[in-house]
Design a protein around this motif. Structure first.
Motif, PDB file in Angstrom:
ATOM      1  N   ASN A   1      -9.522   0.748  -2.274  1.00 11.86           N
ATOM      2  CA  ASN A   1      -9.028   1.220  -1.618  1.00 11.86           C
ATOM      3  C   ASN A   1      -9.395   2.926  -1.403  1.00 11.86           C
ATOM      4  O   ASN A   1      -9.884   3.248  -1.968  1.00 11.86           O
ATOM      5  CB  ASN A   1      -7.206   1.554  -2.973  1.00 11.86           C
ATOM      6  CG  ASN A   1      -6.821   0.120  -3.235  1.00 11.86           C
ATOM      7  OD1 ASN A   1      -6.637  -0.592  -2.579  1.00 11.86           O
ATOM      8  ND2 ASN A   1      -6.932  -0.019  -4.590  1.00 11.86           N
TER       9      ASN A   1
ATOM     10  N   VAL B   1      -5.318  -2.804   9.979  1.00 12.33           N
ATOM     11  CA  VAL B   1      -5.391  -2.029   9.495  1.00 12.33           C
ATOM     12  C   VAL B   1      -5.716  -0.054   9.357  1.00 12.33           C
ATOM     13  O   VAL B   1      -5.381   0.258   9.697  1.00 12.33           O
ATOM     14  CB  VAL B   1      -4.651  -2.526   8.073  1.00 12.33           C
ATOM     15  CG1 VAL B   1      -4.162  -1.260   6.887  1.00 12.33           C
ATOM     16  CG2 VAL B   1      -3.893  -3.889   8.507  1.00 12.33           C
TER      17      VAL B   1
ATOM     18  N   PRO C   1      -0.313   0.807  -5.101  1.00  6.56           N
ATOM     19  CA  PRO C   1      -1.641   0.525  -5.966  1.00  6.56           C
ATOM     20  C   PRO C   1      -1.838   2.092  -5.792  1.00  6.56           C
ATOM     21  O   PRO C   1      -2.004   3.123  -4.802  1.00  6.56           O
ATOM     22  CB  PRO C   1      -2.803   0.190  -5.288  1.00  6.56           C
ATOM     23  CG  PRO C   1      -1.910   0.097  -4.023  1.00  6.56           C
ATOM     24  CD  PRO C   1      -0.075   0.291  -4.053  1.00  6.56           C
TER      25      PRO C   1
ATOM     26  N   GLY D   1      -5.081   3.335  -5.336  1.00  5.98           N
ATOM     27  CA  GLY D   1      -5.440   4.001  -4.356  1.00  5.98           C
ATOM     28  C   GLY D   1      -5.000   3.766  -2.137  1.00  5.98           C
ATOM     29  O   GLY D   1      -5.370   4.176  -1.453  1.00  5.98           O
TER      30      GLY D   1
ATOM     31  N   PHE E   1       5.359   0.560   0.940  1.00  7.79           N
ATOM     32  CA  PHE E   1       3.514   0.028   0.937  1.00  7.79           C
ATOM     33  C   PHE E   1       3.867  -0.774   1.476  1.00  7.79           C
ATOM     34  O   PHE E   1       3.800  -2.153   1.159  1.00  7.79           O
ATOM     35  CB  PHE E   1       3.037   0.219   0.013  1.00  7.79           C
ATOM     36  CG  PHE E   1       1.147   0.623  -0.456  1.00  7.79           C
ATOM     37  CD1 PHE E   1       1.191   1.664   0.279  1.00  7.79           C
ATOM     38  CD2 PHE E   1       1.577  -1.079  -0.588  1.00  7.79           C
ATOM     39  CE1 PHE E   1      -0.284   1.488   0.082  1.00  7.79           C
ATOM     40  CE2 PHE E   1      -0.147  -0.927  -0.747  1.00  7.79           C
ATOM     41  CZ  PHE E   1      -0.980   0.105  -0.089  1.00  7.79           C
ATOM     42  N   ASP E   2       3.017  -0.650   2.847  1.00  9.19           N
ATOM     43  CA  ASP E   2       2.521  -2.266   3.602  1.00  9.19           C
ATOM     44  C   ASP E   2       2.205  -2.058   4.494  1.00  9.19           C
ATOM     45  O   ASP E   2       2.071  -1.634   6.021  1.00  9.19           O
ATOM     46  CB  ASP E   2       3.850  -3.268   4.090  1.00  9.19           C
ATOM     47  CG  ASP E   2       3.579  -4.355   4.536  1.00  9.19           C
ATOM     48  OD1 ASP E   2       2.384  -4.683   4.829  1.00  9.19           O
ATOM     49  OD2 ASP E   2       4.738  -5.470   4.924  1.00  9.19           O
ATOM     50  N   PRO E   3       0.696  -1.838   4.618  1.00  8.33           N
ATOM     51  CA  PRO E   3      -0.302  -0.885   5.624  1.00  8.33           C
ATOM     52  C   PRO E   3      -0.125  -1.355   6.743  1.00  8.33           C
ATOM     53  O   PRO E   3      -0.366  -0.922   8.133  1.00  8.33           O
ATOM     54  CB  PRO E   3      -1.827  -1.184   5.005  1.00  8.33           C
ATOM     55  CG  PRO E   3      -1.689  -1.489   3.525  1.00  8.33           C
ATOM     56  CD  PRO E   3      -0.846  -1.676   3.155  1.00  8.33           C
ATOM     57  N   ALA E   4       0.091  -2.909   6.921  1.00  5.90           N
ATOM     58  CA  ALA E   4       0.143  -3.624   8.051  1.00  5.90           C
ATOM     59  C   ALA E   4       0.760  -3.416   8.498  1.00  5.90           C
ATOM     60  O   ALA E   4       0.794  -3.249  10.057  1.00  5.90           O
ATOM     61  CB  ALA E   4      -0.149  -5.213   7.564  1.00  5.90           C
TER      62      ALA E   4
ATOM     63  N   ALA F   1       1.283   0.647   9.592  1.00  8.38           N
ATOM     64  CA  ALA F   1       0.246   0.512  11.452  1.00  8.38           C
ATOM     65  C   ALA F   1       0.757   0.178  12.636  1.00  8.38           C
ATOM     66  O   ALA F   1       1.036   0.167  14.096  1.00  8.38           O
ATOM     67  CB  ALA F   1      -1.338  -0.658  11.336  1.00  8.38           C
TER      68      ALA F   1
ATOM     69  N   SER G   1       1.291   4.313   2.525  1.00  6.34           N
ATOM     70  CA  SER G   1      -0.388   4.647   2.795  1.00  6.34           C
ATOM     71  C   SER G   1      -0.893   5.314   3.629  1.00  6.34           C
ATOM     72  O   SER G   1      -0.400   6.138   5.024  1.00  6.34           O
ATOM     73  CB  SER G   1      -0.838   2.897   3.109  1.00  6.34           C
ATOM     74  OG  SER G   1      -0.306   2.983   4.561  1.00  6.34           O
ATOM     75  N   THR G   2      -2.135   5.866   4.737  1.00  6.61           N
ATOM     76  CA  THR G   2      -2.831   6.535   5.450  1.00  6.61           C
ATOM     77  C   THR G   2      -2.266   5.619   6.844  1.00  6.61           C
ATOM     78  O   THR G   2      -3.748   5.984   7.603  1.00  6.61           O
ATOM     79  CB  THR G   2      -3.846   6.547   5.227  1.00  6.61           C
ATOM     80  OG1 THR G   2      -4.985   5.002   4.748  1.00  6.61           O
ATOM     81  CG2 THR G   2      -4.229   8.148   3.887  1.00  6.61           C
ATOM     82  N   ALA G   3      -2.715   4.354   6.420  1.00  7.78           N
ATOM     83  CA  ALA G   3      -2.186   2.974   8.275  1.00  7.78           C
ATOM     84  C   ALA G   3      -1.691   3.252   9.185  1.00  7.78           C
ATOM     85  O   ALA G   3      -2.473   4.051  10.388  1.00  7.78           O
ATOM     86  CB  ALA G   3      -1.630   1.817   7.230  1.00  7.78           C
TER      87      ALA G   3
ATOM     88  N   ALA H   1      -4.573   6.757  11.167  1.00 10.30           N
ATOM     89  CA  ALA H   1      -5.366   5.523  10.784  1.00 10.30           C
ATOM     90  C   ALA H   1      -5.003   4.871  12.220  1.00 10.30           C
ATOM     91  O   ALA H   1      -6.417   4.388  13.193  1.00 10.30           O
ATOM     92  CB  ALA H   1      -5.694   4.315  10.196  1.00 10.30           C
TER      93      ALA H   1
END
Lengths: 310, 363
Positions: A115, A214, B39, B41, B196-199, B202, B222-224, B227
């Motif tokens: 992660n 992603v 999570p 993470g 939280f659902d990075p896809a 993004a 998230s960090t998406a 990114a």
């Protein structure tokens, strides 16, 4: 050049990227089903590809190695399915569903320490000068190599199924395994190959999500893409180029709804969010309402197990 | 009369004594449990709560036992997890997402001896439920200042999770601060309908970038989005959300809002240990140290950095409130008069855009 605040060039360019995972997975499943095997575990194989590809890419530092790892991961899981359904002759539907659940859990376990790590970047393939050509640049030249590969795979699958001896054998096995067996083809071995190929493509699609789209690893990252891929196979009535259209249609609507929101559309978000799924259902209903043609195109031995001594 | 008063006084005294006795008792060992929505993470919201949990362990060592559960869905599943924790001997349970509000109160009713602490909510239906929150919107005002000054396209974006008051505060504070330094600024909001659902995060960031947005603030975990912004090669900037997200320094992450839960968790568990624990409702901001503004990188010019730091310091000093009138609502009706600042009640129930933001809030 804008419609309702949305630039169609950028929209097409981004829908091509958004569609790669479902396109690859759908192609793999298409080949598997052409051989007469219904593997509902696409989602599980995709997510295994996502984590295996991610782990390989992080440790090797090479995105290409990552994609190879993803394909191997997906194929490895599909071999579990192949063993259970082709050797032990278990029910394919139940085994496929179990495979999805198993893949989701196993990937979560494998991904425990991954992660928040960044994978190596997959850049654009062609030089920037080509990408800056108006209209054609972003749509045709602006992508990473996986986008081009996915289209090549469509062409390859189409050609192999249509014009080669291998394709003919594969289709024969899927249409009438007993006839194929009588002709001396090793039905279960051919099916095993088709399942592994399907798993490898699903894994490749999953790796594209975790490495490019992603790009990071989280539990459940494929978020149902595998089920969409299954629907696309039926939507495409088992024809590769139609699978491409189906995947782009679905990817296109997903991208369009977010773009409409960002452009300040007055349509409520809820309708936009459900529109991809709604369109999928609608298209499936329309396809199967023309009694026969779509249904007729399904491989005749789809979902049936084969045993030589029967 | 006299006797009655005497009795009442005695009863009250007795009550106080027993209450005081119960409080002063304290505990030798506390089992502190945490429920996370994502999570650890995720590198954002949940990661930061877990840092708080680790700080508690650090502070009290053997006297506390930490237990946590990751990725607990908001809703019925949360109630099951909470019940299991309460049965499993947890003395204090921190539920760290807005959507745990009703499950927390429902389970708290069944376990009066267990303390429940719910983050970002407002329901305290039982004496053993406390709430705590941070004034994230103060950080949004700092980000809005940077966004307004840094945008070249005059389009800034915000990825919303759910249309709840906390997010509305963030969007409005971000927009007002940007508008103050750049009257031409336009705000696009995309609702992701997920924490939280990075896809999806993004994709949302990509849609905003496709629309010409060059500064993105995210209210997801998230960090998406960062990114995705990084792929634009410096043309798009964003902010760390909930955690510093320093991996994306110096650009696209030019600053961040850091949720600093550790002091609160240490204080609350400590209170339980020494017996001074009481039900409470805490809502601290930059001044209280619960909201930290992450390092503003050199990717922004010095004057932008100075302006943003001034906003931060003025808010900390109490001389600036992100919501200071005159402010109208989106429909043109008056909200705050000239010079008035928003009362906490309005902020906790905020369900409207301020004037100038386009689009509808999903219901």
């Amino acid at each position: 050049m804008d419609f309702g605040g949305i630039n169609p060039v950028i929209l097409i360019a981004s829908l091509m990227v958004a569609s790669v995972p479902i396109l690859l997975a759908a192609l793999g499943e298409l080949v598997t089903e052409k051989a007469g095997v219904l593997n509902l575990g696409v989602e599980g194989m995709m997510i295994m590809g996502a984590i295996c590809g991610f782990i390989t890419a992080v440790h090797s530092g090479s995105p290409v190695a990552g994609f190879v790892g993803g394909a191997l991961g997906g194929a490895a899981l599909s071999l579990v399915f192949a063993f259970v359904t082709q050797v032990l002759l278990a029910n394919q539907v139940a085994t496929g569903l179990a495979l999805t659940l198993f893949g989701l859990g196993l990937s979560s376990l494998m991904g425990q320490n991954y992660n928040g790590i960044k994978p190596p970047l997959t850049g654009a393939l062609l030089p920037a000068t080509l990408r800056e050509i108006p209209v054609v640049g972003p749509i045709v030249f602006g992508h990473d190599w996986m986008v081009y590969l996915s289209i090549l795979v469509v062409a390859a699958v189409w050609w192999v199924l249509k014009a080669t001896r291998l394709g003919l054998i594969l289709r024969a096995v899927g249409e009438s395994h007993e006839a194929a067996h009588a002709l001396g083809y090793r039905v279960r071995l051919i099916r095993l190959g088709a399942i592994a190929f399907g798993g490898a493509l699903a894994g490749l699609g999953g790796a594209y999500i975790s490495l490019v789209r992603v790009p990071q690893w989280v539990d459940g990252i494929t978020a149902g893409a595998g089920w969409i891929a299954l629907a696309i196979v039926v939507f495409a009535s088992w024809k590769p180029w139609r699978a491409l259209i189906g995947a782009y249609l679905f990817g296109g609507i997903t991208v369009l709804q977010l773009n409409l929101q960002a452009a300040g559309s007055r349509i409520p978000v809820e309708y936009l969010s459900m529109s991809p799924y709604l369109v999928t259902i609608l298209v499936l209903v329309i396809m199967s309402s023309g009694r026969g043609r779509a249904a007729l195109n399904a491989p005749a031995a789809l979902g049936q197990n084969f045993h030589a001594t029967r | 009369m006299l006797r009655r008063t005497l009795l009442a006084t005695a009863a009250a005294g007795l009550g106080l004594m027993t209450a005081g006795g119960a409080m002063a008792a304290g505990m030798d060992k506390v089992k502190a449990c945490f429920v996370y929505v994502g999570p650890i993470g995720d590198g954002g919201w949940t990661y930061q709560h877990h840092q708080g949990a680790l700080a508690v362990q650090e502070a009290y060592g053997d006297k506390v036992e930490i237990q946590y559960q990751e990725s607990v869905p908001e809703g019925a599943d949360a109630e099951r997890v909470l019940t299991q924790m309460a049965l499993g001997g947890c003395n204090i349970i921190f539920t760290t997402s807005f959507g745990y509000m009703d499950p927390t109160n429902a389970v708290a009713a069944k376990f009066p001896d267990v303390k429940f602490e719910h983050a970002t909510g407002f329901k305290r239906e039982h004496p053993n439920v406390s709430t705590y929150n941070a004034r994230f919107y103060e950080g949004r005002a700092v980000q809005g200042t940077i966004a307004g000054m840094m945008t070249k396209s005059n389009k800034i974006g915000y990825i919303g999770s759910f249309p709840i008051p906390e997010v509305m505060n963030g969007i409005n504070a971000y927009y007002l601060a940007a508008k103050k330094v750049n009257p031409n600024v336009e705000l696009s909001v995309v609702w992701a309908f997920t924490w939280f659902d990075p896809a999806k995060e993004a994709d949302s960031a990509k849609a905003l970038i496709d629309q010409g947005v060059d500064v993105i603030a995210a209210h997801t975990d998230s960090t998406a989005p960062l990114a995705e912004a990084a792929k634009a090669g410096g043309a798009v900037i964003g902010f760390g959300q909930a955690s510093d997200m320093e991996a994306y320094k110096p650009s696209p992450r030019v600053s961040s809002i850091i949720d600093n839960w550790a002091p609160y968790y240490v204080e609350r568990v400590g209170a339980l240990l020494d017996g001074t624990y009481e039900q409470s409702d805490v809502w601290a901001g930059i001044a209280g140290g619960e909201v930290l503004i992450g390092d503003i990188t050199d990717a922004v010019p010095a004057e932008v950095k100075a302006a943003a730091e001034k906003v931060r310091d003025d808010i900390a000093a109490g001389t600036l409130h992100p919501f200071t009138g005159p402010i109208k609502k989106q429909d043109g009706s008056d909200w705050l008069a000239e010079g008035a600042t928003a009362p906490d009640g309005d902020l906790l129930g905020m369900n409207f855009y301020v004037e100038g933001i386009t689009g509808d809030i999903p219901k």
